[in-house]
Write a protein that holds these residues in place. Structure first.
Motif, PDB file in Angstrom:
ATOM      1  N   GLU B 150       0.844  -1.206   0.000  1.00 18.29           N
ATOM      2  CA  GLU B 150       0.000   0.000   0.000  1.00 18.29           C
ATOM      3  C   GLU B 150       0.875   1.251   0.000  1.00 18.29           C
ATOM      4  OE1 GLU B 150      -3.397   0.433   0.315  1.00 18.29           O
ATOM      5  OE2 GLU B 150      -3.773  -1.703   0.101  1.00 18.29           O
ATOM      6  N   ALA B 151       1.892   1.231   0.853  1.00 22.88           N
ATOM      7  CA  ALA B 151       2.778   2.394   0.938  1.00 22.88           C
ATOM      8  C   ALA B 151       3.472   2.619  -0.412  1.00 22.88           C
ATOM      9  CB  ALA B 151       3.812   2.188   2.040  1.00 22.88           C
ATOM     10  N   THR B 152       3.894   1.525  -1.031  1.00 23.80           N
ATOM     11  CA  THR B 152       4.548   1.622  -2.341  1.00 23.80           C
ATOM     12  C   THR B 152       3.590   2.203  -3.373  1.00 23.80           C
ATOM     13  OG1 THR B 152       5.636  -0.440  -1.732  1.00 23.80           O
ATOM     14  CG2 THR B 152       5.942   0.308  -3.992  1.00 23.80           C
ATOM     15  N   ALA B 153       2.343   1.689  -3.356  1.00 18.51           N
ATOM     16  CA  ALA B 153       1.345   2.169  -4.306  1.00 18.51           C
ATOM     17  C   ALA B 153       1.111   3.661  -4.119  1.00 18.51           C
ATOM     18  CB  ALA B 153       0.031   1.409  -4.099  1.00 18.51           C
ATOM     19  N   HIS B 154       1.028   4.079  -2.863  1.00 15.51           N
ATOM     20  CA  HIS B 154       0.777   5.499  -2.600  1.00 15.51           C
ATOM     21  C   HIS B 154       1.946   6.352  -3.089  1.00 15.51           C
ATOM     22  CE1 HIS B 154      -0.537   9.151  -0.815  1.00 15.51           C
ATOM     23  NE2 HIS B 154       0.519   9.219  -0.037  1.00 15.51           N
ATOM     24  N   TYR B 155       3.154   5.867  -2.854  1.00 13.19           N
ATOM     25  CA  TYR B 155       4.344   6.623  -3.264  1.00 13.19           C
ATOM     26  C   TYR B 155       4.361   6.809  -4.786  1.00 13.19           C
ATOM     27  CZ  TYR B 155       9.131   8.316  -3.053  1.00 13.19           C
ATOM     28  OH  TYR B 155      10.244   9.097  -3.127  1.00 13.19           O
ATOM     29  N   VAL B 156       4.131   5.710  -5.503  1.00 10.83           N
ATOM     30  CA  VAL B 156       4.145   5.777  -6.969  1.00 10.83           C
ATOM     31  C   VAL B 156       2.987   6.636  -7.463  1.00 10.83           C
ATOM     32  CG1 VAL B 156       3.995   4.440  -9.102  1.00 10.83           C
ATOM     33  CG2 VAL B 156       5.268   3.525  -7.177  1.00 10.83           C
ATOM     34  N   ALA B 157       1.819   6.499  -6.806  1.00  6.53           N
ATOM     35  CA  ALA B 157       0.642   7.261  -7.224  1.00  6.53           C
ATOM     36  C   ALA B 157       0.903   8.759  -7.109  1.00  6.53           C
ATOM     37  CB  ALA B 157      -0.566   6.869  -6.372  1.00  6.53           C
ATOM     38  N   GLN B 158       1.523   9.156  -6.009  1.00  3.60           N
ATOM     39  CA  GLN B 158       1.830  10.577  -5.814  1.00  3.60           C
ATOM     40  C   GLN B 158       2.772  11.088  -6.888  1.00  3.60           C
ATOM     41  OE1 GLN B 158       3.350  11.265  -1.854  1.00  3.60           O
ATOM     42  NE2 GLN B 158       1.615  12.650  -1.528  1.00  3.60           N
ATOM     43  N   MET B 159       3.805  10.271  -7.148  1.00  6.82           N
ATOM     44  CA  MET B 159       4.804  10.676  -8.126  1.00  6.82           C
ATOM     45  C   MET B 159       4.168  10.790  -9.511  1.00  6.82           C
ATOM     46  SD  MET B 159       8.471   8.987  -8.642  1.00  6.82           S
ATOM     47  CE  MET B 159       8.193   7.525  -9.435  1.00  6.82           C
ATOM     48  N   ALA B 160       3.402   9.755  -9.895  1.00  3.20           N
ATOM     49  CA  ALA B 160       2.794   9.743 -11.229  1.00  3.20           C
ATOM     50  C   ALA B 160       1.764  10.863 -11.356  1.00  3.20           C
ATOM     51  CB  ALA B 160       2.140   8.391 -11.486  1.00  3.20           C
ATOM     52  N   GLY B 161       1.001  11.084 -10.272  1.00  4.64           N
ATOM     53  CA  GLY B 161      -0.008  12.138 -10.281  1.00  4.64           C
ATOM     54  C   GLY B 161       0.629  13.509 -10.483  1.00  4.64           C
TER      55      GLY B 161
END
Lengths: 232, 198
Positions: B150-161
């Motif tokens: 989940e933490a990884t997904a959030h990190y990537v999501a923020q970056m991609a967003g």
């Protein structure tokens, strides 16, 4: 052999061990920080793997003495706290802090309720820095208190009450030192706000963060916390 | 090492494989020597060249023996969709199970600060460059559903967003053919929260 009955506990961290087992770092209500081996937790017979996750209130029982007792029962006591976005990073930070600062099997009786309160708060406030930071600061202070490393934030080094209008330096081994200069250091308002859990505005939050980081770094022995990298 | 008998060396070497203890290693060693020397020879050759020649794809970091893997080199794949996974085995699983026609990016693990794995260890910088430099319109997050995933997904999501990509995440919930009463409460809660209109 010593058999424990089901006890409230939280998982702090899980590490894979061999093919299907897990080494679980726990925070138990009465044991404090401890570890247990969950044998076959990832196998088909016992599907504990998805229950043994951080931030889930669990009821656990374990058997045996020594470094790594064997987990014998695992039940979910309540649904997992939903930590979203930055709150999840904060949760990981809190777990890392406990693992780094607390010794195993040292039953800090006040730590468990403090931890539960912190995770509860992280799950309920909006995942923005303004709301999350005070929760973390309060936890850091409580944790230090629990470890006997509590900070004196109401009186300065000479025993004088902290003046919210003046500025102080804070030395982890001596406490607050009044600064003659009106710049640098931390404002008295930040020290008092930290002590009362009432930090106001971004400037006080920033100062409180710097102060706590400086104090924690001394106790962490110079090895940085990895979870801080997530916030950058 | 030279005074340890060769047989013992073989047994010890086999134990580097996951799930192989001293007993299984001994059984394997005897099997190869007594019953299947030809198979053993082939295994040795393939193993030696695989270890030597298989590396990571320079674009998606999956395992490949070429500079760029078969999927990244395929001009038919949709370059505007990028699926972010943790391990090369996930690429294989998704390729077999889904009709996904975009490209992948393999992180090589998940963010786990307590194991010493931060953004720096996971090729996040390479992912950022890829999202900046190419025409990626959608990033699909296919990390595991553990707290670290989940933490990884959030990190990537923020970056991609922040780089202007649309971000989606694969659904999680009740397994096909699963009965509700046997599904654990966490999964059920997730499935319930993620329900969609039919």
């Amino acid at each position: 052999m010593q058999e424990h009955t089901l006890q409230p506990a939280y998982v702090l961290h899980v590490r894979r061990f061999r093919e299907t087992s897990l080494v679980v770092e726990l925070l138990g209500a009465s044991q404090g920080r401890c570890a247990a081996l969950a044998k076959g937790a990832l196998g088909s017979r016992r599907a504990w793997g998805n229950q043994l996750q951080p931030f889930t209130p669990l009821l656990l029982a374990w058997r045996g003495r020594g470094e790594l007792p064997l987990l014998t029962a695992c039940e979910t006591a309540a649904p997992a706290h939903r930590l979203n976005d930055r709150a999840l990073y904060c949760g990981l930070y809190v777990n890392e802090l406990i693992l780094r600062l607390c010794e195993r099997d040292d039953p800090h009786s006040g730590l468990f309720p403090t931890y539960v309160g912190c995770i509860d708060a992280l799950a309920s406030v909006s995942p923005e820095n303004a709301a999350l930071e005070p929760v973390l600061r309060a936890f850091e202070l409580d944790l230090l208190d629990e470890l006997g490393l509590g900070m004196q934030l109401r009186l300065d080094q000479d025993g004088e009450p902290i003046d919210p209008g003046r500025r102080y330096d804070y030395l982890p081994d001596q406490g607050a030192v009044l600064l003659r200069d009106a710049r640098g250091g931390f404002s008295g308002g930040t020290l008092l706000g930290l002590a009362d859990g009432g930090l106001e505005g971004p400037e006080q939050r920033r100062e409180a963060r710097t102060l706590m980081r400086r104090v924690l770094d001394v106790h962490l022995g110079g090895r940085a916390l990895k979870s801080r990298e997530l916030f950058q | 090492m030279s005074d340890v008998p060769l047989l013992q060396q073989l047994i010890d070497a086999l134990r580097c494989l996951p799930g192989v203890g001293p007993k299984s290693a001994t059984r394997m060693a005897f099997h190869v020597l007594e019953r299947d020397r030809e198979g053993g020879r082939r295994l040795a050759q393939v193993l030696a060249s695989a270890v030597e020649r298989i590396g990571h794809c320079s674009r998606c970091r999956t395992l490949t023996e070429h500079e760029v893997c078969r999927l990244c080199a395929n001009p038919q794949r949709d370059r505007s969709v990028l699926c972010v996974v943790e391990n090369p085995t996930d690429v294989m699983a998704l390729e077999q199970a889904t009709g996904f026609s975009g490209l992948y990016f393999v992180l090589g693990g998940r963010l786990s600060p307590l194991d010493g794995v931060g953004p720096g260890e996971l090729g996040m910088e390479q992912l950022r460059q890829r999202l900046t430099g190419e025409e990626v319109k959608e990033v699909i997050l296919a990390t595991t559903t553990t707290v670290e995933g989940e933490a990884t997904a959030h990190y990537v999501a923020q970056m991609a967003g922040s780089l202007g990509c649309a971000v989606t995440r694969i659904a999680h919930g009740v397994p096909l053919g699963g009965e509700l009463e046997y599904v654990d409460s966490g999964t059920l809660a997730h499935a319930f929260a993620g329900r969609h209109r039919v």
